[in-house]
Design a protein around this motif. Structure first.
Motif, PDB file in Angstrom:
ATOM      1  N   THR A 122       1.011  -0.957   0.419  1.00  0.00           N
ATOM      2  CA  THR A 122      -0.141  -0.640   0.205  1.00  0.00           C
ATOM      3  C   THR A 122       1.032   1.397   0.396  1.00  0.00           C
ATOM      4  OG1 THR A 122      -2.309   1.030   1.218  1.00  0.00           O
ATOM      5  CG2 THR A 122      -0.205   0.132   2.229  1.00  0.00           C
ATOM      6  N   ASN A 123       0.065   2.721   0.286  1.00  0.00           N
ATOM      7  CA  ASN A 123       1.177   3.685  -0.541  1.00  0.00           C
ATOM      8  C   ASN A 123       1.906   4.112   1.133  1.00  0.00           C
ATOM      9  OD1 ASN A 123       1.672   6.376  -1.293  1.00  0.00           O
ATOM     10  ND2 ASN A 123      -0.313   6.996  -1.459  1.00  0.00           N
ATOM     11  N   PRO A 124       3.259   4.382   1.058  1.00  0.00           N
ATOM     12  CA  PRO A 124       3.717   5.194   1.891  1.00  0.00           C
ATOM     13  C   PRO A 124       3.464   6.315   2.092  1.00  0.00           C
ATOM     14  CG  PRO A 124       5.062   4.165   0.013  1.00  0.00           C
ATOM     15  CD  PRO A 124       4.047   3.254  -0.079  1.00  0.00           C
ATOM     16  N   TYR A 125       3.323   6.878   1.373  1.00  0.00           N
ATOM     17  CA  TYR A 125       3.210   8.141   1.621  1.00  0.00           C
ATOM     18  C   TYR A 125       1.876   8.898   1.583  1.00  0.00           C
ATOM     19  CZ  TYR A 125       6.849   7.479  -1.922  1.00  0.00           C
ATOM     20  OH  TYR A 125       7.765   7.972  -2.589  1.00  0.00           O
ATOM     21  N   ALA A 126       0.491   8.270   2.423  1.00  0.00           N
ATOM     22  CA  ALA A 126      -0.519   8.063   2.860  1.00  0.00           C
ATOM     23  C   ALA A 126      -0.332   8.844   4.464  1.00  0.00           C
ATOM     24  CB  ALA A 126      -1.271   7.087   2.078  1.00  0.00           C
ATOM     25  N   VAL A 127       0.895   8.086   4.789  1.00  0.00           N
ATOM     26  CA  VAL A 127       0.777   8.159   6.484  1.00  0.00           C
ATOM     27  C   VAL A 127       0.248   9.179   7.177  1.00  0.00           C
ATOM     28  CG1 VAL A 127       2.719   5.582   6.483  1.00  0.00           C
ATOM     29  CG2 VAL A 127       3.339   8.151   6.532  1.00  0.00           C
ATOM     30  N   ILE A 128      -0.490   9.566   8.190  1.00  0.00           N
ATOM     31  CA  ILE A 128      -0.364  10.735   8.507  1.00  0.00           C
ATOM     32  C   ILE A 128      -0.462  10.273  10.039  1.00  0.00           C
ATOM     33  CG2 ILE A 128      -2.653  10.915   6.931  1.00  0.00           C
ATOM     34  CD1 ILE A 128      -4.619  10.068   8.897  1.00  0.00           C
ATOM     35  N   GLY A 129      -0.508  11.448  11.264  1.00  0.00           N
ATOM     36  CA  GLY A 129       0.134  11.014  12.610  1.00  0.00           C
ATOM     37  C   GLY A 129      -1.645  10.917  13.432  1.00  0.00           C
ATOM     38  N   ALA A 130      -1.092  10.630  14.744  1.00  0.00           N
ATOM     39  CA  ALA A 130      -2.224   9.834  15.896  1.00  0.00           C
ATOM     40  C   ALA A 130      -3.143  10.872  15.882  1.00  0.00           C
ATOM     41  CB  ALA A 130      -1.231   9.903  17.212  1.00  0.00           C
ATOM     42  N   HIS A 131      -2.998  11.690  15.251  1.00  0.00           N
ATOM     43  CA  HIS A 131      -4.553  13.190  15.288  1.00  0.00           C
ATOM     44  C   HIS A 131      -4.573  13.615  14.105  1.00  0.00           C
ATOM     45  CE1 HIS A 131      -4.101  11.589  19.890  1.00  0.00           C
ATOM     46  NE2 HIS A 131      -2.952  12.177  19.845  1.00  0.00           N
ATOM     47  N   ASP A 132      -4.186  13.229  13.255  1.00  0.00           N
ATOM     48  CA  ASP A 132      -4.487  14.415  12.524  1.00  0.00           C
ATOM     49  C   ASP A 132      -5.404  14.409  11.506  1.00  0.00           C
ATOM     50  OD1 ASP A 132      -1.697  15.452  12.377  1.00  0.00           O
ATOM     51  OD2 ASP A 132      -1.255  13.977  10.703  1.00  0.00           O
ATOM     52  N   ASP A 133      -6.223  15.021  10.337  1.00  0.00           N
ATOM     53  CA  ASP A 133      -7.580  14.609  10.343  1.00  0.00           C
ATOM     54  C   ASP A 133      -7.136  13.903   8.985  1.00  0.00           C
ATOM     55  OD1 ASP A 133      -8.717  16.202  11.575  1.00  0.00           O
ATOM     56  OD2 ASP A 133      -9.213  18.595  10.993  1.00  0.00           O
ATOM     57  N   PRO A 194      -6.829  -4.082  -4.627  1.00  0.00           N
ATOM     58  CA  PRO A 194      -6.912  -2.782  -4.106  1.00  0.00           C
ATOM     59  C   PRO A 194      -5.977  -1.302  -4.237  1.00  0.00           C
ATOM     60  CG  PRO A 194      -6.890  -3.449  -2.217  1.00  0.00           C
ATOM     61  CD  PRO A 194      -6.435  -4.237  -3.083  1.00  0.00           C
ATOM     62  N   CYS A 195      -6.289  -0.357  -5.338  1.00  0.00           N
ATOM     63  CA  CYS A 195      -5.543   0.873  -4.820  1.00  0.00           C
ATOM     64  C   CYS A 195      -6.024   2.099  -4.698  1.00  0.00           C
ATOM     65  CB  CYS A 195      -4.928   0.779  -6.869  1.00  0.00           C
ATOM     66  SG  CYS A 195      -6.570   1.158  -7.811  1.00  0.00           S
ATOM     67  N   LYS A 196      -6.877   3.085  -5.492  1.00  0.00           N
ATOM     68  CA  LYS A 196      -7.793   3.736  -4.810  1.00  0.00           C
ATOM     69  C   LYS A 196      -8.535   4.084  -3.372  1.00  0.00           C
ATOM     70  CE  LYS A 196      -5.460   7.195  -6.889  1.00  0.00           C
ATOM     71  NZ  LYS A 196      -4.173   7.944  -6.099  1.00  0.00           N
ATOM     72  N   GLY A 197      -9.107   2.470  -3.781  1.00  0.00           N
ATOM     73  CA  GLY A 197      -9.505   1.964  -2.124  1.00  0.00           C
ATOM     74  C   GLY A 197      -9.053   2.566  -1.035  1.00  0.00           C
ATOM     75  N   LYS A 198      -8.039   2.099  -0.749  1.00  0.00           N
ATOM     76  CA  LYS A 198      -6.761   2.252   0.199  1.00  0.00           C
ATOM     77  C   LYS A 198      -5.564   3.075  -0.191  1.00  0.00           C
ATOM     78  CE  LYS A 198      -8.276  -1.887   1.967  1.00  0.00           C
ATOM     79  NZ  LYS A 198      -8.731  -2.082   3.318  1.00  0.00           N
ATOM     80  N   ASP A 199      -5.942   4.578  -0.781  1.00  0.00           N
ATOM     81  CA  ASP A 199      -4.635   5.376  -1.464  1.00  0.00           C
ATOM     82  C   ASP A 199      -4.687   6.666  -0.220  1.00  0.00           C
ATOM     83  OD1 ASP A 199      -2.508   5.304  -3.162  1.00  0.00           O
ATOM     84  OD2 ASP A 199      -3.268   5.989  -4.335  1.00  0.00           O
ATOM     85  N   THR A 200      -5.665   7.362   0.530  1.00  0.00           N
ATOM     86  CA  THR A 200      -5.714   8.532   0.528  1.00  0.00           C
ATOM     87  C   THR A 200      -4.686   8.670   2.669  1.00  0.00           C
ATOM     88  OG1 THR A 200      -8.078   8.735  -0.415  1.00  0.00           O
ATOM     89  CG2 THR A 200      -7.368  10.320   1.094  1.00  0.00           C
ATOM     90  N   ALA A 201      -5.236   7.658   2.845  1.00  0.00           N
ATOM     91  CA  ALA A 201      -4.098   8.075   5.014  1.00  0.00           C
ATOM     92  C   ALA A 201      -4.481   7.042   4.940  1.00  0.00           C
ATOM     93  CB  ALA A 201      -5.599   8.666   4.972  1.00  0.00           C
ATOM     94  N   ALA A 202      -3.677   6.578   5.799  1.00  0.00           N
ATOM     95  CA  ALA A 202      -3.108   5.422   6.433  1.00  0.00           C
ATOM     96  C   ALA A 202      -2.398   5.712   8.743  1.00  0.00           C
ATOM     97  CB  ALA A 202      -2.093   4.475   6.050  1.00  0.00           C
ATOM     98  N   THR A 203      -3.225   5.339   9.001  1.00  0.00           N
ATOM     99  CA  THR A 203      -2.821   6.309  10.236  1.00  0.00           C
ATOM    100  C   THR A 203      -1.398   5.543  10.485  1.00  0.00           C
ATOM    101  OG1 THR A 203      -4.502   7.137  11.220  1.00  0.00           O
ATOM    102  CG2 THR A 203      -2.877   7.490  12.323  1.00  0.00           C
ATOM    103  N   LEU A 204      -0.092   5.664  11.469  1.00  0.00           N
ATOM    104  CA  LEU A 204       0.527   5.374  11.936  1.00  0.00           C
ATOM    105  C   LEU A 204       0.919   6.690  13.273  1.00  0.00           C
ATOM    106  CD1 LEU A 204       3.371   4.556   9.338  1.00  0.00           C
ATOM    107  CD2 LEU A 204       1.796   2.620  10.533  1.00  0.00           C
ATOM    108  N   GLY A 205       0.905   5.369  14.595  1.00  0.00           N
ATOM    109  CA  GLY A 205       1.220   5.641  15.959  1.00  0.00           C
ATOM    110  C   GLY A 205       0.433   4.995  16.872  1.00  0.00           C
TER     111      GLY A 205
END
Length: 334
Positions: A122-133, A194-205
């Motif tokens: 999946t997309n490593p550039y989609a990672v976001i933080g623990a409290h990001d929108d 899955p491609c765009k179905g999983k491409d917008t955000a992935a929370t790590l934290g």
């Protein structure tokens, strides 16, 4: 040890985390401890991982001699690291049963699932933080969360055995594999993943928790017995144990390294837990969209025993950029 990457007054830093909130997690970052102790000269946890486990340990051990930094409630927690790759597995049988019924309208678990711990990149550039929108993915109206735990690689390896793989896992973090179920369902009919179905955000934290801290939770079969809880707008919708995985993280790493390399910073997601680890599983079990699909303003809070809590709010996203349908082309040849 627990490591955080954060932004404070426009500056990015890496720190160890001390205090009760750091250890047990809290939906409210201001509740309890959570003092950050910055690691001098480090703005990237990935760089520190690439320097090796000894460098990571020495950097962590040196922070008690460093003046206290801000409290976690005063900073923006970033993803603990920017992973070079993210492999997402599917290791919970109960999740497969429910989601398959919801998305594919099929019962049971495919026989091939039992053969090996399957994953997709999946997309490593989609990672976001623990409290990001989390923005609604363009073109989607059926957004879902997925409660997972991820292992992080600390030492390069290839063709590892499960026994060897344990020494290559540096730590763990919470992983929320946000999913646009309507996009996912349509694109998987093509026969890929899955491609765009999983491409917008992935929370790590919220943190990278080193593997030694979670050893007390390991059961006699080698699984980490951690309690997992998912809530939407303060209402608990799912509870499970990480030990209900059908493969250990060591077995997953061994399979991922077959014929190739795993390298420092690589993230390997457990796959979504069962018993309400995502909405689609509940929809499949109940035969209706209950709880309802996520909408802007909804807040999803995931807690993993021994690691902590992440809490993200859904916000409106951008509209889709138009792309034409495939053209029927004459099959000319050179």
């Amino acid at each position: 040890m627990r490591f955080a990457t954060y932004e404070h007054h426009g500056r990015r830093s890496v720190a160890t985390v001390e205090g009760s909130e750091a250890r047990w997690g809290s939906p409210r970052p201001e509740a309890g401890g959570g003092t950050l102790r910055p690691i001098p000269g480090r703005a990237s946890l990935l760089d520190l991982l690439r320097a090796g486990p000894t460098a990571l340990r020495e950097a962590g051990n040196a922070t008690p001699d460093v003046p206290d930094g801000p409290h976690v409630s005063q900073v923006r927690l970033l993803p603990p690291l920017q992973p070079p790759s993210v492999r997402d597995f599917v290791t919970f049988e109960e999740h497969v049963e429910g989601v398959r019924r919801s998305i594919d309208n099929a019962a049971g678990v495919p026989d091939a699932w039992y053969d090996a711990p399957t994953f997709y990149f999946t997309n490593p550039y989609a990672v976001i933080g623990a409290h990001d929108d989390v923005p609604v993915p363009p073109g989607s109206s059926v957004l879902d969360f997925e409660l997972e735990v991820a292992a992080v690689i600390g030492v390069e390896g290839r063709d590892l055995t499960p026994e060897q793989a344990r020494d290559h896992i540096i730590g763990y973090t919470i992983f929320n594999d946000w999913s646009a179920r309507d996009l996912q369902s349509a694109e998987m009919r093509v026969g890929l993943g899955p491609c765009k179905g999983k491409d917008t955000a992935a929370t790590l934290g919220p943190y990278l928790v080193t593997a030694d801290e979670l050893e007390p939770y390991r059961d006699t079969d080698g699984f980490l017995r951690l309690a997992l809880t998912a809530s939407v707008n303060g209402e608990v919708v799912g509870k499970d144990l990480l030990s209900n995985m059908s493969w250990t993280f060591e077995e997953m790493v061994a399979y991922a390294s077959r014929g190739t390399y795993v390298r420092p910073g690589d993230v390997l997601g457990s796959g979504t837990c069962g018993n309400g680890g995502c909405l689609a599983e509940l929809w499949g079990v109940r035969g209706r969209q209950d709880p309802p699909r996520l909408k802007p303003g909804d807040t999803v809070t995931l807690t993993v025993e021994g690691i902590g809590t992440v809490s993200n709010t859904v916000v409106p996203g951008a509209g889709p950029v138009p792309v034409p349908r495939a053209r029927k082309r004459p099959r000319s040849r050179p």
